[in-house]
Design a protein around this motif. Structure first.
Motif, PDB file in Angstrom:
ATOM      1  N   VAL A   1       0.868  -1.177   0.000  1.00  8.34           N
ATOM      2  CA  VAL A   1       0.000   0.000   0.000  1.00  8.34           C
ATOM      3  C   VAL A   1       0.902   1.223   0.000  1.00  8.34           C
ATOM      4  CG1 VAL A   1      -1.795   1.295   1.205  1.00  8.34           C
ATOM      5  CG2 VAL A   1      -1.836  -1.211   1.249  1.00  8.34           C
ATOM      6  N   ASP A   2       0.816   2.021  -1.055  1.00  6.32           N
ATOM      7  CA  ASP A   2       1.653   3.217  -1.126  1.00  6.32           C
ATOM      8  C   ASP A   2       1.289   4.172   0.001  1.00  6.32           C
ATOM      9  OD1 ASP A   2       3.552   4.803  -3.111  1.00  6.32           O
ATOM     10  OD2 ASP A   2       2.032   6.203  -2.368  1.00  6.32           O
ATOM     11  N   LYS A   3       2.289   4.918   0.480  1.00  6.04           N
ATOM     12  CA  LYS A   3       2.064   5.804   1.625  1.00  6.04           C
ATOM     13  C   LYS A   3       1.161   6.990   1.293  1.00  6.04           C
ATOM     14  CE  LYS A   3       6.476   8.256   1.020  1.00  6.04           C
ATOM     15  NZ  LYS A   3       7.784   8.543   1.672  1.00  6.04           N
ATOM     16  N   THR A   4       0.907   7.248  -0.012  1.00  5.70           N
ATOM     17  CA  THR A   4      -0.020   8.322  -0.372  1.00  5.70           C
ATOM     18  C   THR A   4      -1.431   7.817  -0.636  1.00  5.70           C
ATOM     19  OG1 THR A   4       0.495   8.184  -2.736  1.00  5.70           O
ATOM     20  CG2 THR A   4       1.869   9.661  -1.395  1.00  5.70           C
ATOM     21  N   ALA A   5      -1.625   6.497  -0.634  1.00  2.00           N
ATOM     22  CA  ALA A   5      -2.968   5.930  -0.782  1.00  2.00           C
ATOM     23  C   ALA A   5      -3.712   6.067   0.550  1.00  2.00           C
ATOM     24  CB  ALA A   5      -2.884   4.469  -1.194  1.00  2.00           C
ATOM     25  N   VAL A   6      -5.053   6.075   0.477  1.00  2.63           N
ATOM     26  CA  VAL A   6      -5.877   6.217   1.677  1.00  2.63           C
ATOM     27  C   VAL A   6      -6.865   5.058   1.742  1.00  2.63           C
ATOM     28  CG1 VAL A   6      -7.482   7.690   2.961  1.00  2.63           C
ATOM     29  CG2 VAL A   6      -5.713   8.737   1.547  1.00  2.63           C
ATOM     30  N   LEU A   7      -6.846   4.321   2.858  1.00  4.44           N
ATOM     31  CA  LEU A   7      -7.804   3.251   3.114  1.00  4.44           C
ATOM     32  C   LEU A   7      -8.596   3.614   4.360  1.00  4.44           C
ATOM     33  CD1 LEU A   7      -5.715   1.857   1.226  1.00  4.44           C
ATOM     34  CD2 LEU A   7      -6.070  -0.231   2.529  1.00  4.44           C
ATOM     35  N   ILE A   8      -9.930   3.559   4.263  1.00  2.00           N
ATOM     36  CA  ILE A   8     -10.782   3.997   5.370  1.00  2.00           C
ATOM     37  C   ILE A   8     -11.857   2.961   5.651  1.00  2.00           C
ATOM     38  CG2 ILE A   8     -12.353   5.806   6.194  1.00  2.00           C
ATOM     39  CD1 ILE A   8     -11.014   7.736   4.213  1.00  2.00           C
ATOM     40  N   GLY A   9     -12.017   2.613   6.926  1.00  2.27           N
ATOM     41  CA  GLY A   9     -13.161   1.832   7.377  1.00  2.27           C
ATOM     42  C   GLY A   9     -13.127   0.359   7.055  1.00  2.27           C
ATOM     43  N   LYS A  10     -14.288  -0.169   6.641  1.00  2.00           N
ATOM     44  CA  LYS A  10     -14.474  -1.611   6.469  1.00  2.00           C
ATOM     45  C   LYS A  10     -13.919  -2.045   5.107  1.00  2.00           C
ATOM     46  CE  LYS A  10     -17.884  -5.152   7.623  1.00  2.00           C
ATOM     47  NZ  LYS A  10     -19.295  -5.399   7.984  1.00  2.00           N
ATOM     48  N   VAL A  11     -12.604  -2.199   5.080  1.00  2.00           N
ATOM     49  CA  VAL A  11     -11.897  -2.547   3.848  1.00  2.00           C
ATOM     50  C   VAL A  11     -11.017  -3.762   4.119  1.00  2.00           C
ATOM     51  CG1 VAL A  11     -10.146  -1.797   2.190  1.00  2.00           C
ATOM     52  CG2 VAL A  11     -11.868  -0.165   3.017  1.00  2.00           C
TER      53      VAL A  11
ATOM     54  N   VAL B   1      -9.674   4.271  -1.050  1.00  2.00           N
ATOM     55  CA  VAL B   1     -10.555   3.123  -0.856  1.00  2.00           C
ATOM     56  C   VAL B   1     -11.360   3.413   0.408  1.00  2.00           C
ATOM     57  CG1 VAL B   1     -10.681   0.618  -0.615  1.00  2.00           C
ATOM     58  CG2 VAL B   1      -8.774   1.636  -1.883  1.00  2.00           C
ATOM     59  N   ARG B   2     -12.618   3.855   0.234  1.00  2.00           N
ATOM     60  CA  ARG B   2     -13.403   4.380   1.367  1.00  2.00           C
ATOM     61  C   ARG B   2     -14.585   3.463   1.678  1.00  2.00           C
ATOM     62  NH1 ARG B   2     -17.320   8.865   1.650  1.00  2.00           N
ATOM     63  NH2 ARG B   2     -16.771   9.467  -0.486  1.00  2.00           N
ATOM     64  N   GLY B   3     -14.394   2.630   2.701  1.00  3.51           N
ATOM     65  CA  GLY B   3     -15.442   1.705   3.124  1.00  3.51           C
ATOM     66  C   GLY B   3     -16.180   2.248   4.329  1.00  3.51           C
ATOM     67  N   ASP B   4     -16.972   3.292   4.144  1.00  4.96           N
ATOM     68  CA  ASP B   4     -17.667   3.914   5.262  1.00  4.96           C
ATOM     69  C   ASP B   4     -19.118   3.445   5.382  1.00  4.96           C
ATOM     70  OD1 ASP B   4     -18.361   5.173   2.914  1.00  4.96           O
ATOM     71  OD2 ASP B   4     -17.849   7.199   3.569  1.00  4.96           O
TER      72      ASP B   4
END
Length: 231
Positions: free
Chosen positions: A37-47, A61-64
């Motif tokens: 996972v690149d350090k500038t990518a964003v992963l949020i929540g139920k992922v 990648v926003r799993g809200d």
């Protein structure tokens, strides 16, 4: 705590600090150990991100409002946006986002509350909307639009906006679907190795700083004791 365990814990903390992985409503993304996972990518929540998969620079990648699952050996490339459909009066139970194994999500792709099978290539700048189903072994050309609730049949190339079935995939193209995924696994391992070097460098800097501070505090304490003894 044993020294080895302490070192490992500190390295893990540094590694997490370098990644933008955020909890939402108490649920944090789950990323398999072998992922990149690149350090500038964003992963949020139920992922959840499966083994040997990768998420590249500036991808979100926003799993809200629902869950996002990414299978194994799948790449989510630069600037792509992955989101879900919430449950509501106009959206029913909503839509999770499910991506299978060996999928190549091209640069600047938007996936929203859809389902993607295995061995799929989604071309650069394409959009797949709510409730759409992409069956396994499909190739979607660049800048295509897959409308809500559409179903793309296995073994075909799709092009256009809205995406239309163009022709059956040739054997060589089917082989390329798997090759593309394998290529990104190899590339992600190179990036992971370099990222680990960065973690090790940060760890050495942290260790050296802590040792210097400890030495400084010991010298101050020694001076205080000598001063108290002379008084």
């Amino acid at each position: 705590m044993a020294r080895g365990a302490m070192v490992k814990q500190m390295k893990n903390q540094i590694e997490r600090h370098l990644l933008d992985v955020r909890p939402f409503k108490g649920v944090s993304p789950k990323v398999e150990k072998d992922c990149y996972v690149d350090k500038t990518a964003v992963l949020i929540g139920k992922v959840t991100v499966g083994k040997d998969s990768s998420v590249w620079p500036n991808a979100v990648v926003r799993g809200d409002a629902h869950e996002i699952s990414i299978g194994e050996r799948t790449s989510v490339q630069d600037n792509s946006c992955l989101h879900v459909t919430h449950k509501g009066p106009f959206t029913g139970e909503g839509h999770a986002l499910k991506i299978g194994d060996d999928v190549t999500v091209g640069h600047s792709v938007n996936l929203h509350g859809c389902s993607v099978g295995d061995r799929v290539i989604i071309g650069i700048g394409s959009t797949v909307l709510d409730g759409a189903v992409i069956e396994s072994d499909v190739m979607i050309g660049a800048h295509s639009l897959v409308p809500p609730d559409a179903r793309l049949a296995s073994g075909h190339l799709y092009l256009g906006s809205p995406a239309k079935q163009s022709r059956r995939l040739m054997d060589k193209e089917k082989e390329f679907l798997k090759y593309s995924a394998e290529n990104y696994v190899r590339l992600s391992r190179t990036f992971s190795a370099e990222a680990k070097q960065e973690v090790n460098r940060r760890w050495l800097e942290t260790r050296d700083f802590a040792a210097a501070e400890q030495k400084k505090q010991a010298e101050l304490l020694k001076k205080k004791k000598l001063k108290a003894k002379d008084a």
